[in-house]
Design a protein around this motif. Structure first.
Motif, PDB file in Angstrom:
ATOM      1  N   HIS A  77      33.705  43.860  30.120  1.00  0.00           N
ATOM      2  CA  HIS A  77      33.750  43.331  31.486  1.00  0.00           C
ATOM      3  C   HIS A  77      34.444  41.972  31.544  1.00  0.00           C
ATOM      4  O   HIS A  77      35.036  41.607  32.561  1.00  0.00           O
ATOM      5  CB  HIS A  77      32.342  43.250  32.086  1.00  0.00           C
ATOM      6  N   VAL A  78      34.409  41.206  30.448  1.00  0.00           N
ATOM      7  CA  VAL A  78      35.117  39.925  30.404  1.00  0.00           C
ATOM      8  C   VAL A  78      36.624  40.172  30.378  1.00  0.00           C
ATOM      9  O   VAL A  78      37.399  39.473  31.055  1.00  0.00           O
ATOM     10  CB  VAL A  78      34.675  39.097  29.168  1.00  0.00           C
ATOM     11  N   ILE A  79      37.059  41.166  29.602  1.00  0.00           N
ATOM     12  CA  ILE A  79      38.479  41.513  29.570  1.00  0.00           C
ATOM     13  C   ILE A  79      38.934  42.008  30.937  1.00  0.00           C
ATOM     14  O   ILE A  79      40.025  41.664  31.420  1.00  0.00           O
ATOM     15  CB  ILE A  79      38.743  42.569  28.481  1.00  0.00           C
ATOM     16  N   LYS A  80      38.084  42.808  31.598  1.00  0.00           N
ATOM     17  CA  LYS A  80      38.413  43.291  32.948  1.00  0.00           C
ATOM     18  C   LYS A  80      38.583  42.120  33.912  1.00  0.00           C
ATOM     19  O   LYS A  80      39.507  42.098  34.727  1.00  0.00           O
ATOM     20  CB  LYS A  80      37.303  44.217  33.466  1.00  0.00           C
ATOM     21  N   TYR A  81      37.695  41.123  33.801  1.00  0.00           N
ATOM     22  CA  TYR A  81      37.758  39.979  34.724  1.00  0.00           C
ATOM     23  C   TYR A  81      39.027  39.164  34.481  1.00  0.00           C
ATOM     24  O   TYR A  81      39.720  38.770  35.427  1.00  0.00           O
ATOM     25  CB  TYR A  81      36.520  39.110  34.544  1.00  0.00           C
ATOM     26  N   ALA A  82      39.351  38.896  33.209  1.00  0.00           N
ATOM     27  CA  ALA A  82      40.554  38.118  32.892  1.00  0.00           C
ATOM     28  C   ALA A  82      41.816  38.843  33.371  1.00  0.00           C
ATOM     29  O   ALA A  82      42.720  38.228  33.960  1.00  0.00           O
ATOM     30  CB  ALA A  82      40.624  37.855  31.388  1.00  0.00           C
ATOM     31  N   THR A  83      41.863  40.138  33.146  1.00  0.00           N
ATOM     32  CA  THR A  83      43.033  40.922  33.564  1.00  0.00           C
ATOM     33  C   THR A  83      43.139  40.962  35.082  1.00  0.00           C
ATOM     34  O   THR A  83      44.235  40.833  35.648  1.00  0.00           O
ATOM     35  CB  THR A  83      42.933  42.357  33.003  1.00  0.00           C
ATOM     36  N   ARG A  84      41.998  41.145  35.749  1.00  0.00           N
ATOM     37  CA  ARG A  84      41.996  41.177  37.216  1.00  0.00           C
ATOM     38  C   ARG A  84      42.489  39.848  37.780  1.00  0.00           C
ATOM     39  O   ARG A  84      43.278  39.826  38.736  1.00  0.00           O
ATOM     40  CB  ARG A  84      40.580  41.475  37.711  1.00  0.00           C
ATOM     41  N   LEU A  85      42.034  38.759  37.199  1.00  0.00           N
ATOM     42  CA  LEU A  85      42.427  37.428  37.669  1.00  0.00           C
ATOM     43  C   LEU A  85      43.942  37.249  37.568  1.00  0.00           C
ATOM     44  O   LEU A  85      44.582  36.721  38.494  1.00  0.00           O
ATOM     45  CB  LEU A  85      41.711  36.364  36.824  1.00  0.00           C
ATOM     46  N   VAL A  86      44.514  37.680  36.456  1.00  0.00           N
ATOM     47  CA  VAL A  86      45.963  37.531  36.253  1.00  0.00           C
ATOM     48  C   VAL A  86      46.737  38.456  37.185  1.00  0.00           C
ATOM     49  O   VAL A  86      47.743  38.049  37.798  1.00  0.00           O
ATOM     50  CB  VAL A  86      46.326  37.807  34.778  1.00  0.00           C
ATOM     51  N   ARG A  87      46.307  39.693  37.333  1.00  0.00           N
ATOM     52  CA  ARG A  87      47.018  40.637  38.201  1.00  0.00           C
ATOM     53  C   ARG A  87      47.008  40.164  39.655  1.00  0.00           C
ATOM     54  O   ARG A  87      47.968  40.397  40.393  1.00  0.00           O
ATOM     55  CB  ARG A  87      46.394  42.029  38.087  1.00  0.00           C
ATOM     56  N   MET A  88      45.937  39.485  40.053  1.00  0.00           N
ATOM     57  CA  MET A  88      45.846  39.011  41.440  1.00  0.00           C
ATOM     58  C   MET A  88      46.765  37.831  41.720  1.00  0.00           C
ATOM     59  O   MET A  88      46.905  37.418  42.873  1.00  0.00           O
ATOM     60  CB  MET A  88      44.389  38.646  41.770  1.00  0.00           C
ATOM     61  N   THR A  89      47.412  37.270  40.679  1.00  0.00           N
ATOM     62  CA  THR A  89      48.373  36.184  40.911  1.00  0.00           C
ATOM     63  C   THR A  89      49.744  36.723  41.325  1.00  0.00           C
ATOM     64  O   THR A  89      50.623  35.948  41.699  1.00  0.00           O
ATOM     65  CB  THR A  89      48.565  35.330  39.645  1.00  0.00           C
TER      66      THR A  89
END
Length: 456
Positions: free
Chosen positions: A352-364
């Protein structure tokens, strides 16, 4: 009966239920309540129960005790309130309705699970070393503080980058001790340190080195010998990197990515560990050469070095205008840092931490469907996959430095600004309205949801 709950840091979620007495809070093993984090002094503060009232007292700590944002030396705690020790926020309730007769501690949810997973992945010896890193971090901070007053957030980001094996771009006005920070850190960490002052006439060979022609006096045979440049070191300070042309800036690209340089078809590996810490002056842009996006992306962090606060500035002036002799202790060696980097790489991370980091970057990225409207309005180009890699790797390094086996979403949030601010390219609309990358990252952290329980 009272209760102290840790809200932040490596021990977040841990609760202590206490009944009276004098409880010492700090990083030392002898403390009743142990906060294993670098901003915490060995004996940081004390909680006292006197004549039916609770008091908190600062024991001369380096980073202070705060109640509702106000620094205190000693204060009564009559009601439930937040108390901050160093950078660790806690919630203290003097009238908690528990029935425990002595100091007890609740474990953090899932910590045992992560500890078991970490032990299987990296072994008990590495776990012991990670648990001890909070003490080592405190020792580094203590030595660093003898020379540099304040700037503890900058120190943490520098150490996280070094533990992760990344490079750093530091931006700050002249006179904010950027060079002194780097040289002090190199001395405390026992690293070979070299500094290059980047100028418009600097050539790539001035950084990498060059071949020289040698003639044997007896045989008259001619041979080329490679003379190594200043890049062959552990910690390279590239001072004012934007003052040199792109050809010379590009001389660092192979070294930063591959940890090697190529000269005349010969490959020369750089001594491990190898870090580039580059500085830029944000004001004087005339006669400078902005770093290309490809090179900016090679830097793990973009760290902003800001002005000290009033109290720190007074201490700086007092300390630097008198005669003083400071001897720094060497806390770690190059071999220790290599072992630390290996441990960081091996530390497991929850999905879930990897999902959060990836989501944060994709939303940029303004072209991404899940991007919020303010990103689409103000961003020309968002961050690439390397940003997510650095967020996770940095989160692991931050957890290890604070003696924690569990990488959390809070670790990712703490590093979002230095990782993303040089990877977000704003458009004309944002520039005309005075909206910068940090403003957008702040909004993004509020807009990006953390994974829910079903994604764990």
């Amino acid at each position: 009966m009272a209760k102290l709950e840790i809200l932040e840091g490596p021990d977040a979620g841990r609760k202590y239920e206490v009944e009276g007495g004098r409880l010492i809070i700090g990083r030392g093993d002898e403390c009743d309540i142990r906060l294993n984090q670098g901003s915490i002094s060995r004996q940081h503060a004390v909680l006292d129960y006197i004549n039916g009232s609770w008091y908190v007292e600062d024991l001369g700590s380096q980073n202070g005790v705060f109640i509702e944002g106000e620094k205190v030396d000693r204060a009564e705690v009559p009601a439930s309130i937040n108390i901050q020790f160093g950078t660790i926020m806690t919630a203290f309730d003097p009238d908690f309705g528990g029935d425990t007769m002595s100091l007890t501690m609740d474990s953090v949810d899932g910590e045992d699970e992560f500890a078991e997973e970490a032990e299987e992945s990296i072994g008990a010896e590495a776990i012991s070393a990670i648990r001890d890193m909070g003490r080592v971090y405190g020792m580094i901070e203590e030595e660093f503080g003898q020379v540099i007053i304040g700037q503890r957030a900058v120190l943490e980001e520098l150490l996280v980058a070094i533990a992760a094996g990344g490079h750093v771009l530091m931006i700050g006005l002249p006179g904010l001790a950027k060079t002194l920070m780097v040289s002090t850190l190199a001395e405390v960490l026992r690293l070979k340190f070299k500094r290059i002052q980047f100028t418009p006439d600097l050539m790539p060979s001035d950084i990498i080195g060059t071949d020289v022609l040698e003639i044997d006096e007896q045989t008259s045979q001619k041979t080329f010998r490679f003379i190594r440049g200043p890049i062959f070191t552990n910690l390279l300070l590239a001072d004012e990197i934007n003052r040199t042309p792109p050809k010379t800036q590009a001389a660092l690209l192979e070294a930063m990515q591959e940890r090697q340089v190529t000269v005349a078809n010969h490959v020369f590996p750089l001594p491990p560990p190898f870090f580039v810490l580059a500085t830029q002056n944000p004001l004087e842009q005339e006669g400078t050469y902005p770093l290309p996006e490809a090179q900016l992306d090679r830097f793990m962090f973009n760290i902003i070095v800001d002005y000290p606060n009033a109290d720190e500035e007074e201490r700086i002036v007092a300390a630097t205008t008198k005669k003083q002799s400071i001897e720094l202790k060497q806390v770690l060696a190059a071999s220790d840092l290599i072992a630390l980097q290996n441990t960081v790489r091996e530390l497991p991370v929850s999905e879930h931490v990897i999902k959060y980091a990836t989501r944060l970057v994709r939303m940029t990225r303004p072209t991404c469907e899940e991007s919020p409207q303010f990103i689409k309005d103000y961003v020309h180009c968002g961050a690439g996959p390397r940003a997510a890699q650095f967020l996770v790797l940095g989160g692991k390094a931050r957890a290890v430095l604070h003696g924690n086996l569990n990488v959390s979403c809070d670790d990712i949030k703490a590093l979002a600004r230095p990782v993303l601010r040089h990877r977000l390219f704003t458009n004309f609309t944002a520039d005309s309205e005075g909206i910068g990358p940090d403003d957008l990252i702040e909004q993004l952290l509020e807009a990006a949801p953390e994974p829910d329980q079903s994604e764990y």
